[in-house]
Design a protein around this motif. Sequence first.
Motif, PDB file in Angstrom:
ATOM      1  N   ILE A  89       0.772  -1.368   0.177  1.00 55.44           N
ATOM      2  CA  ILE A  89      -0.114   0.088  -0.017  1.00 55.44           C
ATOM      3  C   ILE A  89       1.030   1.285  -0.121  1.00 55.44           C
ATOM      4  CG2 ILE A  89      -1.723   1.313   1.390  1.00 55.44           C
ATOM      5  CD1 ILE A  89      -2.627  -1.449   2.500  1.00 55.44           C
ATOM      6  N   LEU A  90       0.767   2.139  -1.171  1.00 54.86           N
ATOM      7  CA  LEU A  90       1.514   3.013  -1.156  1.00 54.86           C
ATOM      8  C   LEU A  90       0.638   4.545  -0.767  1.00 54.86           C
ATOM      9  CD1 LEU A  90       2.408   1.365  -4.059  1.00 54.86           C
ATOM     10  CD2 LEU A  90       4.354   3.224  -3.723  1.00 54.86           C
ATOM     11  N   MET A  91       0.833   5.227   0.286  1.00 55.64           N
ATOM     12  CA  MET A  91       0.047   6.280   1.026  1.00 55.64           C
ATOM     13  C   MET A  91       0.970   7.547   0.859  1.00 55.64           C
ATOM     14  SD  MET A  91      -1.554   5.948   4.676  1.00 55.64           S
ATOM     15  CE  MET A  91      -2.543   4.498   4.258  1.00 55.64           C
ATOM     16  N   ASN A 125      -4.799   9.536   2.026  1.00 62.60           N
ATOM     17  CA  ASN A 125      -5.293   9.396   3.182  1.00 62.60           C
ATOM     18  C   ASN A 125      -5.731  11.148   3.431  1.00 62.60           C
ATOM     19  OD1 ASN A 125      -6.172   8.987   5.660  1.00 62.60           O
ATOM     20  ND2 ASN A 125      -4.091   8.868   6.736  1.00 62.60           N
ATOM     21  N   LYS A 126      -6.402  11.152   4.303  1.00 66.07           N
ATOM     22  CA  LYS A 126      -6.811  12.649   5.014  1.00 66.07           C
ATOM     23  C   LYS A 126      -7.972  12.921   4.163  1.00 66.07           C
ATOM     24  CE  LYS A 126      -2.583  12.844   7.446  1.00 66.07           C
ATOM     25  NZ  LYS A 126      -1.379  13.779   8.046  1.00 66.07           N
ATOM     26  N   GLU A 151      -7.483   4.576  -4.277  1.00 63.56           N
ATOM     27  CA  GLU A 151      -8.504   4.454  -2.970  1.00 63.56           C
ATOM     28  C   GLU A 151      -8.018   5.868  -2.210  1.00 63.56           C
ATOM     29  OE1 GLU A 151     -10.749   2.683  -3.076  1.00 63.56           O
ATOM     30  OE2 GLU A 151     -10.431   0.727  -4.257  1.00 63.56           O
ATOM     31  N   GLU A 152      -9.177   6.542  -2.051  1.00 67.63           N
ATOM     32  CA  GLU A 152      -9.122   7.830  -1.049  1.00 67.63           C
ATOM     33  C   GLU A 152      -9.795   7.350   0.249  1.00 67.63           C
ATOM     34  OE1 GLU A 152      -8.421  11.749  -3.805  1.00 67.63           O
ATOM     35  OE2 GLU A 152     -10.042  11.400  -2.618  1.00 67.63           O
ATOM     36  N   ILE A 153      -9.020   7.764   1.287  1.00 65.76           N
ATOM     37  CA  ILE A 153      -9.517   7.063   2.617  1.00 65.76           C
ATOM     38  C   ILE A 153      -9.393   8.230   3.684  1.00 65.76           C
ATOM     39  CG2 ILE A 153      -8.735   4.784   2.159  1.00 65.76           C
ATOM     40  CD1 ILE A 153      -6.582   5.292   4.200  1.00 65.76           C
ATOM     41  N   SER A 154     -10.144   7.971   4.809  1.00 69.03           N
ATOM     42  CA  SER A 154      -9.969   9.042   6.087  1.00 69.03           C
ATOM     43  C   SER A 154      -9.730   7.916   7.064  1.00 69.03           C
ATOM     44  CB  SER A 154     -10.877   9.731   6.191  1.00 69.03           C
ATOM     45  OG  SER A 154     -10.801  10.426   7.498  1.00 69.03           O
ATOM     46  N   ALA A 155      -8.480   7.808   7.785  1.00 66.16           N
ATOM     47  CA  ALA A 155      -8.025   6.961   8.560  1.00 66.16           C
ATOM     48  C   ALA A 155      -9.115   7.495   9.988  1.00 66.16           C
ATOM     49  CB  ALA A 155      -6.700   6.826   9.198  1.00 66.16           C
TER      50      ALA A 155
END
Length: 209
Positions: A89-91, A125-126, A151-155
């Motif tokens: 996973i490249l973040m 992220n964010k 994929e765009e996420i919010s931890a």
Amino acid sequence: MSVLTAERKVLNLKILVVGDSGVGKTCFIYQFCDGKFYPNYVSTVGCDCRNVTTDVDGTRMQLQIWDTAGQERFRTLTSTYYRGASGIILMYDVTNEGSFNNITYWLENIVHNASQDVCKVLVGNKCDKNERQVDYRRAQIFADSYDMKLEEISAKKNQNLEQVFESLCTTIMEQRQQRLSHQEHVESEIKESQVKLSGKEKSKSWCGC
């Protein structure tokens, strides 16, 4: 994706999470594994590992998730942990353009240290924050150029975290099935060739005198 208790064959996968320091790798992993968000940021020293058992498309998986340090002084150490990785996973941080630009560095690191066929997914992220610096379309074009899913996420808000692992694990399983199908096809052709060769040898050895 759900945690299972039923006893059946488990597929073990080593997953690495890489990216610049501060993009949220540790928060992402803890939120996924524990369902908790820890706002007090502490930089990962070297590498940390968490294990979680999940279900993807009916397949039980034991995920060994490696949280790697993003600081420059730990990057040489981090490279040793690529060996044996099934997925990476490249973040990056969507509010930090520099972290996105540095994804090319992490891709080069993967080329030099991981297996050639390792599966990858790009994660921004964010996405819950308003101070966005990396446009989704721009990231999608970049991901497509490297044959990665985005994929765009919010931890923090626990948004789309499971989707990241489902996407990556599905890609890993599809790749393994393709390799298996190819291997079976090659073995079938070898057996067919052996049968034909055996038939020709019998024909040559037959004498009608």
